[in-house]
Design a protein around this motif. Structure first.
Motif, PDB file in Angstrom:
ATOM      1  N   PHE A 206     -41.188  -3.176  20.265  1.00  0.00           N
ATOM      2  CA  PHE A 206     -42.146  -2.082  20.088  1.00  0.00           C
ATOM      3  C   PHE A 206     -42.582  -1.704  21.500  1.00  0.00           C
ATOM      4  O   PHE A 206     -43.362  -2.420  22.126  1.00  0.00           O
ATOM      5  CB  PHE A 206     -43.314  -2.514  19.203  1.00  0.00           C
ATOM      6  N   ALA A 207     -42.008  -0.614  22.022  1.00  0.00           N
ATOM      7  CA  ALA A 207     -42.121  -0.281  23.447  1.00  0.00           C
ATOM      8  C   ALA A 207     -43.556  -0.249  23.981  1.00  0.00           C
ATOM      9  O   ALA A 207     -43.809  -0.802  25.058  1.00  0.00           O
ATOM     10  CB  ALA A 207     -41.406   1.033  23.742  1.00  0.00           C
ATOM     11  N   PRO A 208     -44.524   0.351  23.275  1.00  0.00           N
ATOM     12  CA  PRO A 208     -45.878   0.346  23.838  1.00  0.00           C
ATOM     13  C   PRO A 208     -46.431  -1.078  24.021  1.00  0.00           C
ATOM     14  O   PRO A 208     -47.122  -1.369  24.995  1.00  0.00           O
ATOM     15  CB  PRO A 208     -46.706   1.124  22.813  1.00  0.00           C
TER      16      PRO A 208
ATOM     17  N   HIS B 219     -43.310  -5.840  14.409  1.00  0.00           N
ATOM     18  CA  HIS B 219     -42.505  -5.579  13.210  1.00  0.00           C
ATOM     19  C   HIS B 219     -43.232  -4.586  12.303  1.00  0.00           C
ATOM     20  O   HIS B 219     -42.637  -3.617  11.816  1.00  0.00           O
ATOM     21  CB  HIS B 219     -42.240  -6.897  12.497  1.00  0.00           C
ATOM     22  N   TRP B 220     -44.500  -4.834  12.065  1.00  0.00           N
ATOM     23  CA  TRP B 220     -45.333  -3.980  11.213  1.00  0.00           C
ATOM     24  C   TRP B 220     -45.366  -2.549  11.750  1.00  0.00           C
ATOM     25  O   TRP B 220     -45.192  -1.583  11.006  1.00  0.00           O
ATOM     26  CB  TRP B 220     -46.736  -4.577  11.158  1.00  0.00           C
ATOM     27  N   MET B 221     -45.581  -2.409  13.066  1.00  0.00           N
ATOM     28  CA  MET B 221     -45.682  -1.079  13.665  1.00  0.00           C
ATOM     29  C   MET B 221     -44.340  -0.343  13.590  1.00  0.00           C
ATOM     30  O   MET B 221     -44.308   0.855  13.296  1.00  0.00           O
ATOM     31  CB  MET B 221     -46.168  -1.183  15.112  1.00  0.00           C
TER      32      MET B 221
ATOM     33  N   HIS C 265     -40.926   3.768  12.134  1.00  0.00           N
ATOM     34  CA  HIS C 265     -39.498   4.059  12.106  1.00  0.00           C
ATOM     35  C   HIS C 265     -38.805   3.639  10.819  1.00  0.00           C
ATOM     36  O   HIS C 265     -37.601   3.845  10.674  1.00  0.00           O
ATOM     37  CB  HIS C 265     -38.805   3.380  13.295  1.00  0.00           C
ATOM     38  N   GLY C 266     -39.542   2.995   9.927  1.00  0.00           N
ATOM     39  CA  GLY C 266     -38.967   2.608   8.652  1.00  0.00           C
ATOM     40  C   GLY C 266     -38.123   1.347   8.676  1.00  0.00           C
ATOM     41  O   GLY C 266     -37.416   1.059   7.720  1.00  0.00           O
TER      42      GLY C 266
END
Length: 169
Positions: free
Chosen positions: A25-27, A133-135, A140-141
């Motif tokens: 998750f890049a951020p 994972h959640w984000m 992005h599904g």
């Protein structure tokens, strides 16, 4: 390759970023790379720079943890309370050490830096990986994809610790 000697009182080599810390998750990965930088700077700082470096760690943690809390709150992340509780314990430890450092206790500040370096990989692997994972699922599904370069023997992060750092008085 030679490494610079550790400052007087330092107990461990500074924390270093590696692909093993990527969560996909890049951020969050960018925020974690900044964490590694500020903690490594604290670990390597000479005594005279410890107050400024610790203040930088505190400022980063406040921003970092607020961002994660914003993500958790906005998306209804189920494990939010546990996650923010661990963040609160870390911030409380930093605040306590700032007081001790203001009284000249550099050894406790160095122990905190080393504890943060030991704590972080485990926190990232468990709590932050679940949030990443959640984000990704929300945005992005699907699960995050992480591509890591070969880490080799020396590319592994420090052994994870499952609890937030706590500095005894």
């Amino acid at each position: 390759m030679t490494t610079a000697p550790l400052p007087a009182g330092a107990t461990e080599a500074p924390l270093r970023w590696s692909d093993a810390l990527l969560l996909g998750f890049a951020p969050m990965d960018r925020c974690h790379a900044e964490f590694v930088d500020v903690v490594a700077a604290l670990q390597a700082a000479p005594d005279a720079e410890l107050p400024a470096r610790l203040a930088a760690v505190r400022a980063h943690l406040q921003s970092h943890f607020a961002q994660e809390d914003e993500w958790m709150t906005a998306t209804g992340f189920p494990a939010r309370e546990c996650h923010v509780g661990e963040h609160a314990a870390v911030l409380a430890s930093v605040a306590q050490v700032e007081v001790l450092l203001s009284r000249g206790d550099t050894a406790t500040c160095r122990r905190l830096a080393d504890e943060l370096a030991r704590w972080f990989p485990g926190h990232a692997d468990v709590m932050d990986a679940a949030l990443a994972h959640w984000m990704c699922k929300r945005r992005h599904g699907g699960k995050p994809l992480v591509f890591r370069r070969s880490l080799g023997a020396g590319g592994q992060p420090p052994a994870p610790s499952s609890k937030p750092p706590s500095i005894p008085r």
